[in-house]
Design a protein around this motif. Structure first.
Motif, PDB file in Angstrom:
ATOM      1  N   ARG A  90       0.961   1.213  10.833  1.00  0.00           N
ATOM      2  CA  ARG A  90       0.350   2.323  11.558  1.00  0.00           C
ATOM      3  C   ARG A  90      -0.906   1.877  12.325  1.00  0.00           C
ATOM      4  NH1 ARG A  90      -3.374   6.927   9.014  1.00  0.00           N
ATOM      5  NH2 ARG A  90      -4.439   7.304  10.967  1.00  0.00           N
ATOM      6  N   PHE A  91      -1.574   0.830  11.814  1.00  0.00           N
ATOM      7  CA  PHE A  91      -2.803   0.342  12.455  1.00  0.00           C
ATOM      8  C   PHE A  91      -2.558  -0.877  13.345  1.00  0.00           C
ATOM      9  CE2 PHE A  91      -4.342   2.756   8.794  1.00  0.00           C
ATOM     10  CZ  PHE A  91      -5.262   3.577   9.427  1.00  0.00           C
ATOM     11  N   ASP A 121      13.475  10.557  -5.820  1.00  0.00           N
ATOM     12  CA  ASP A 121      13.297  11.180  -7.140  1.00  0.00           C
ATOM     13  C   ASP A 121      14.115  10.481  -8.224  1.00  0.00           C
ATOM     14  OD1 ASP A 121      15.797  12.101  -6.385  1.00  0.00           O
ATOM     15  OD2 ASP A 121      15.426  14.182  -6.975  1.00  0.00           O
ATOM     16  N   GLU A 158       3.162   8.216   8.908  1.00  0.00           N
ATOM     17  CA  GLU A 158       1.838   7.684   8.567  1.00  0.00           C
ATOM     18  C   GLU A 158       0.879   7.808   9.757  1.00  0.00           C
ATOM     19  OE1 GLU A 158       0.092   6.259   6.053  1.00  0.00           O
ATOM     20  OE2 GLU A 158       1.605   6.547   4.513  1.00  0.00           O
ATOM     21  N   ASN A 196      12.110  10.355   0.278  1.00  0.00           N
ATOM     22  CA  ASN A 196      11.914  11.695  -0.270  1.00  0.00           C
ATOM     23  C   ASN A 196      10.852  12.400   0.574  1.00  0.00           C
ATOM     24  OD1 ASN A 196      11.283  13.868  -1.919  1.00  0.00           O
ATOM     25  ND2 ASN A 196      11.287  12.669  -3.810  1.00  0.00           N
ATOM     26  N   GLY A 210       4.221  15.283   7.776  1.00  0.00           N
ATOM     27  CA  GLY A 210       4.759  15.004   6.449  1.00  0.00           C
ATOM     28  C   GLY A 210       4.627  13.566   6.022  1.00  0.00           C
ATOM     29  N   ALA A 211       5.277  13.254   4.903  1.00  0.00           N
ATOM     30  CA  ALA A 211       5.225  11.903   4.337  1.00  0.00           C
ATOM     31  C   ALA A 211       6.492  11.662   3.535  1.00  0.00           C
ATOM     32  CB  ALA A 211       4.007  11.766   3.428  1.00  0.00           C
ATOM     33  N   LEU A 212       6.815  10.376   3.347  1.00  0.00           N
ATOM     34  CA  LEU A 212       8.006  10.008   2.580  1.00  0.00           C
ATOM     35  C   LEU A 212       7.574   9.292   1.312  1.00  0.00           C
ATOM     36  CD1 LEU A 212       9.488   9.219   5.905  1.00  0.00           C
ATOM     37  CD2 LEU A 212      10.856  10.513   4.277  1.00  0.00           C
ATOM     38  N   ILE A 213       7.958   9.853   0.169  1.00  0.00           N
ATOM     39  CA  ILE A 213       7.559   9.250  -1.109  1.00  0.00           C
ATOM     40  C   ILE A 213       8.789   8.691  -1.813  1.00  0.00           C
ATOM     41  CG2 ILE A 213       5.567  10.790  -1.328  1.00  0.00           C
ATOM     42  CD1 ILE A 213       7.186  12.248  -3.585  1.00  0.00           C
ATOM     43  N   ARG A 214       8.565   8.105  -2.985  1.00  0.00           N
ATOM     44  CA  ARG A 214       9.602   7.478  -3.792  1.00  0.00           C
ATOM     45  C   ARG A 214      10.778   8.440  -4.033  1.00  0.00           C
ATOM     46  NH1 ARG A 214       9.146   3.009  -7.444  1.00  0.00           N
ATOM     47  NH2 ARG A 214       7.390   2.506  -6.105  1.00  0.00           N
ATOM     48  N   ARG A 255       8.330  14.931   2.158  1.00  0.00           N
ATOM     49  CA  ARG A 255       7.413  15.918   1.582  1.00  0.00           C
ATOM     50  C   ARG A 255       6.523  16.504   2.665  1.00  0.00           C
ATOM     51  NH1 ARG A 255       8.878  17.788  -3.224  1.00  0.00           N
ATOM     52  NH2 ARG A 255      10.808  16.597  -3.129  1.00  0.00           N
ATOM     53  N   LEU A 285       0.843  -1.199   0.000  1.00  0.00           N
ATOM     54  CA  LEU A 285       0.000   0.000   0.000  1.00  0.00           C
ATOM     55  C   LEU A 285       0.881   1.254   0.000  1.00  0.00           C
ATOM     56  CD1 LEU A 285      -3.013  -0.062  -0.268  1.00  0.00           C
ATOM     57  CD2 LEU A 285      -3.230   0.033   2.196  1.00  0.00           C
ATOM     58  N   ARG A 286       1.536   1.553   1.118  1.00  0.00           N
ATOM     59  CA  ARG A 286       2.569   2.588   1.219  1.00  0.00           C
ATOM     60  C   ARG A 286       3.461   2.166   2.381  1.00  0.00           C
ATOM     61  NH1 ARG A 286      -2.044   4.857   1.675  1.00  0.00           N
ATOM     62  NH2 ARG A 286      -1.743   5.217   3.894  1.00  0.00           N
ATOM     63  N   ILE A 300      14.300   7.296  -8.436  1.00  0.00           N
ATOM     64  CA  ILE A 300      13.614   6.009  -8.566  1.00  0.00           C
ATOM     65  C   ILE A 300      14.409   4.858  -7.932  1.00  0.00           C
ATOM     66  CG2 ILE A 300      12.390   4.417 -10.142  1.00  0.00           C
ATOM     67  CD1 ILE A 300      11.176   7.075 -10.367  1.00  0.00           C
TER      68      ILE A 300
END
Lengths: 229, 81
Positions: free
Chosen positions: A64-65, A106, A94, A145, A100-104, A147, A57-58, A108
């Protein structure tokens, strides 16, 4: 047991974190399964790195749950010390314990290197005087990354909540952010792995000042106990 | 009924996967293509009828677990039967 190290299915830095805290720093630590309650008497919690729930999922979205997260939130709300490393940082973001959040990345690519970081003057515990101005720490992640919305980022910066910044940004993270803390100053998160930089045979031992800074309240109390006995 | 949830990166958030896919599309000669975003689809079966309560329940499911409101948007479709 003073330091609880959470274990989710897919955590893989839990043993390293335990080794760093217990064997190197001499603070009693134990790994705690995510379905168990947080042990009473816990003084600090480390949410370790890995691939909790396969990163499905992420990263951190399912962990987190997990049942233990309710205890972790209460612990943090009461001022308990929490450190999330890599996937642990993603889980704390999360869960809303950190902004904030951490994404892929840049680029890749999954980045697995020794990364130079600059220590920011964040608070009495995390600053260049305590930790050193620049550190070399291992990073190993595909989603580091960082954000955050512009207004929230301004608040984060003006509050001095940034702990570490990359020197030569490996993942596109906004403002070169490698690690942050919450506003109060009891919840910390970072992508670099301090627990993998503690032994003479590691690429550096720059993880020690980071872990010492995080565990300072416990180390200070322990030395008082030792000198009193 | 069948529920399809479509999760996509917020337009204001960088999408490295989308950028890589766009580069691949353009390298194949499709120079008129732009604005590529990569998201995900989650489908599931759900008991009950399409009511405001059901939709609110799906919203709760989407907001936090299936999508992260900091970086993603979502929408969903419900198919009867």
């Amino acid at each position: 047991m003073k330091v609880a190290i959470l274990q989710f299915p897919g955590s893989n830095c839990d043993w390293d974190a335990e080794h760093a805290v217990q064997d190197i720093l001499g603070i009693p630590a134990a790994r705690v399964w995510h379905k168990s309650p947080l042990p009473s008497g816990t003084e600090a919690v480390i949410v370790p790195g890995g691939f909790s729930f396969g990163d499905y999922l992420r990263c951190g979205a399912i962990a987190r749950f997990s049942p233990i997260m309710d205890d972790l939130k209460s612990f943090a709300d009461q001022g308990g010390q929490v450190l999330g490393i890599c996937n642990g940082f993603q889980i704390l973001c999360e869960s809303g314990l950190l902004p904030g959040a951490l994404i892929r990345n840049d680029c890749i690519e999954f980045r697995c290197i020794n990364q130079r970081v600059k220590v920011e003057s964040s608070n009495d515990r995390f600053n260049p005087e305590k930790c050193g101005e620049q550190l070399s720490l291992p990073i190993a992640h595909g989603e580091g990354n960082y954000r955050l919305k512009e207004d929230a980022l301004e608040k984060l910066e003006s509050n001095g909540q940034v702990l570490l910044r990359y020197i030569g940004n490996p993942n596109g993270s906004i403002n070169d952010i490698a690690g942050i803390r919450n506003e109060v100053g009891n919840v910390y998160g970072m992508m670099p792995h301090p627990e993998r930089a503690v032994e003479p045979y590691h690429p550096s031992r720059d993880g020690l000042p980071i872990l010492k800074a995080f565990l300072e309240p416990i180390l200070t109390r322990s030395s008082v106990e030792i000198s009193a006995s | 009924m069948k529920v399809s949830v479509f999760v996509s990166p917020k337009t204001t958030v960088l999408d490295p996967q989308g950028a890589a896919v766009e580069q691949a599309i353009k390298s194949l000669g499709h120079l008129s293509v732009g604005g590529v975003r990569v998201g995900k689809t989650v489908t599931f079966e759900m008991e009950g009828e399409d009511t405001p309560e059901t939709r609110a329940q799906i919203d709760r499911l989407c907001d936090g677990l299936l999508s992260n409101p900091v970086i993603e948007d979502y929408r969903f479709e419900i198919e009867a039967g």
